[in-house]
Design an enzyme around this catalytic site. Structure first.
Site, PDB file in Angstrom:
ATOM      1  N   GLU A 155      -1.736   1.495  -5.309  1.00 32.74           N
ATOM      2  CA  GLU A 155      -1.055   2.185  -4.210  1.00 32.74           C
ATOM      3  C   GLU A 155       0.186   1.361  -3.919  1.00 32.74           C
ATOM      4  OE1 GLU A 155      -3.990   2.580  -1.110  1.00 32.74           O
ATOM      5  OE2 GLU A 155      -5.133   4.027  -2.265  1.00 32.74           O
ATOM      6  N   CYS A 157       4.352   1.809   4.229  1.00 33.48           N
ATOM      7  CA  CYS A 157       4.664   2.418   2.925  1.00 33.48           C
ATOM      8  C   CYS A 157       4.894   3.921   3.049  1.00 33.48           C
ATOM      9  CB  CYS A 157       3.534   2.138   1.942  1.00 33.48           C
ATOM     10  SG  CYS A 157       1.929   2.706   2.527  1.00 33.48           S
TER      11      CYS A 157
END
Ligand code: NAD
Length: 488
Positions: A257, A290
């Site tokens: 990720e 993010c």
């Protein structure tokens, strides 16, 4: 065995590694500072390397047969007990995490730490509720079985360290794997608290382990151990590539990720107040998120109205001590990261981008950076194409929805995207066109834990979330029995 502890926010936090149910110190350590006041050394944390990594994998390997044999029902009570203990300790966890990485304490208390408890409950229940696919074909009865995979290395970044550790450890443990967690060296403390809680919850020794240290030392040693059967990584694309090469060498399944550079698309029929409020949320956690929609893409006819609203919302943010309820803008994590963020803005200015507001440190003696909005000279500007991971947004305009989609999809990232519009038709058309793992329409950060989560392009590899995560942490087996040859 030794058990060194540092007192952080009045709480005794272990500074060693947690291996095989015991706290172990290394002979060398690294300093963990508080972003709220860099002069404060919160703890001297054990600096693990190859010996500690090997020892942790030994422990995880030894614990694996019994833990995997428990089955989902046998493991679920441990995960539920851990979830209850996290809920009990929300205040303590929030206080330490706030000092360690400066996220607003109120958000940690209200939202972020509790999500850690929910992660453990959700995955415990999902693993128990698994209904294997069964079907008959070509004269056989077929079943898809999940087998625990083995020792799993979990590597997490410094932003949202507690939430992200639980997001990965919970499904790995629920699937029957044993785990070694390596948190980021800039915010290592809440991982140690998680180990204390796992210990209190009665996890058998070796089921959940912690190795502290630097990425290129402890992290690399863990990832490089051929006995590891899964690697789950959250962090930057650069490190993702390094770990991916090792995973490829060892043929170990790997999820990554990675970073994001999400668009926030505002169509001319959008509720501009709601869109601007969401845009201003991109400054939360000093932009170190993010999933943030850091590229504001605005239909040209509403650009000025929208920018005026974002400017007003940003001006209302209150930088300060993240422990105080009045504060709404936290500092960046580390002086190196502040320099990195400021470097992006400096280069943007030099390249001819227009800084609409911000673009400076809030004050010279801290790690705060003013909320910043930049109008780039073009879509190829560095500030548009690279993740800054700070309170820095860009604004660009588009003429029609096709151009919005083209701009949105024009970076190498593809983690998330946000659309504001009052038209379901336009939303659905854009939703289909956007190249992102998650698309939100008229909302942001709403997460159902059963949904797949991950990125496209350099934002990641593989999917976690719900059964996608449980499948990743398992070896799937197709089990076929010829019809009419068995009974019972
Ligand atoms: P990073 O890649 O520098 O470090 C992440 C972790 O990897 C740390 O624990 C580090 O010690 C470790 N590491 C570094 N080198 C290693 C190596 N060679 N082997 C093994 N481990 C190693 O990332 P960061 O700066 O801590 O985090 C910020 C990045 O994380 C941003 O790009 C952000 O977008 C991304 N992120 C992504 C998500 C997501 O869900 N997609 C969530 C949070 C953060």
């Amino acid at each position: 065995m030794s058990e060194t502890r540092a007192t952080v926010a009045g709480i005794a936090v272990a500074t060693g590694h947690y291996i095989g149910g015991e706290w172990v110190d290394s002979s060398t350590s690294f300093e963990d500072h508080s972003p709220l006041d860099w002069n404060i050394i919160l703890a001297r944390v054990s600096r693990g390397g190859a010996p500690e990594a090997a020892r942790a994998v030994d422990a995880a390997l030894a614990a694996f047969p019994a833990w995997s044999a428990l089955g989902p029902e046998g493991r679920a009570p441990y995960l539920h007990r851990l979830a209850d203990l996290i809920d009990r300790d929300v205040e303590r966890l929030a206080a330490v995490e706030c000092l360690d990485m400066a996220m607003l304490e109120e958000s940690l208390r209200q939202r972020v730490i509790g999500r850690g408890a929910r992660n453990f409950r959700a995955y415990a229940d999902l693993a128990v509720d698994y209904v294997p696919r069964r079907w008959d074909s070509q004269g056989t009865h077929n079943t898809v079985l999940r087998m625990p995979a083995g020792p799993t290395v979990v590597i997490t970044p410094w932003n949202a360290p507690f939430m992200l550790a639980t997001w990965k450890c919970a499904p790995a443990l629920a699937a029957g794997n044993t785990v070694i967690l390596k948190p980021a060296e800039w915010s290592p403390l809440s991982a140690a608290m998680l180990m204390d809680l796992a210990d209190e919850a009665g996890f058998p020794p070796g089921v959940l382990n912690l190795v502290q240290g630097y990425g290129n030392e402890a992290g690399a040693a863990l990832v490089g151990d051929e006995r590891v059967r899964r690697i789950s990584f959250t962090g930057s694309p650069e490190t993702g590539r390094v770990i991916g090469r090792v995973a490829a060498d060892h043929l170990v399944p790997f999820t990554a990720e990675l970073g994001g550079k999400g668009p926030l698309i505002v169509l001319d029929d959008a509720d501009l107040d709601a869109a601007a409020l969401t845009a201003s949320r991109m400054y939360d956690d000093a932009g170190q998120v993010c999933l943030a929609g850091t590229r504001l893409l605005v239909q040209a006819s509403v650009r000025d109205e929208f920018v005026a609203r974002v400017t007003a919302a940003a001006a209302a943010l209150v930088p300060g001590d993240s422990r105080l309820a009045l504060t709404t803008l936290s500092p960046l994590i580390h002086p190196d990261h502040l320099a990195r963020v400021d470097g992006f803005v400096t280069r943007a200015r030099e390249a001819g981008d227009h800084v609409l507001f911000g673009g400076v440190r809030w004050r010279p003696d801290g790690l705060w950076y003013e909320p910043t909005l930049i109008e780039p000279h073009g879509n190829d500007a560095e500030i548009v194409q690279h993740e800054v991971f700070g309170p820095v947004l860009t604004v660009q305009t588009f003429g029609d929805d096709a151009e919005a989609a083209a701009l949105a999809n024009s970076t190498p990232y593809g983690l998330s995207a946000i659309v504001y519009t009052s038209s379901r038709e336009r939303a659905d058309a854009l939703g289909a066109a956007l190249r992102a793992g998650t698309v939100w329409v008229n909302t942001f950060l709403v997460r159902d834990l059963t949904a797949p989560f991950g990125g496209i392009g350099i934002s990641g590899l593989g999917r976690e979330g719900g059964n996608y995560a449980l499948d990743f942490y398992s070896d799937l087996k197709t089990y076929q029995v010829r019809e009419g040859t068995t009974h019972g």
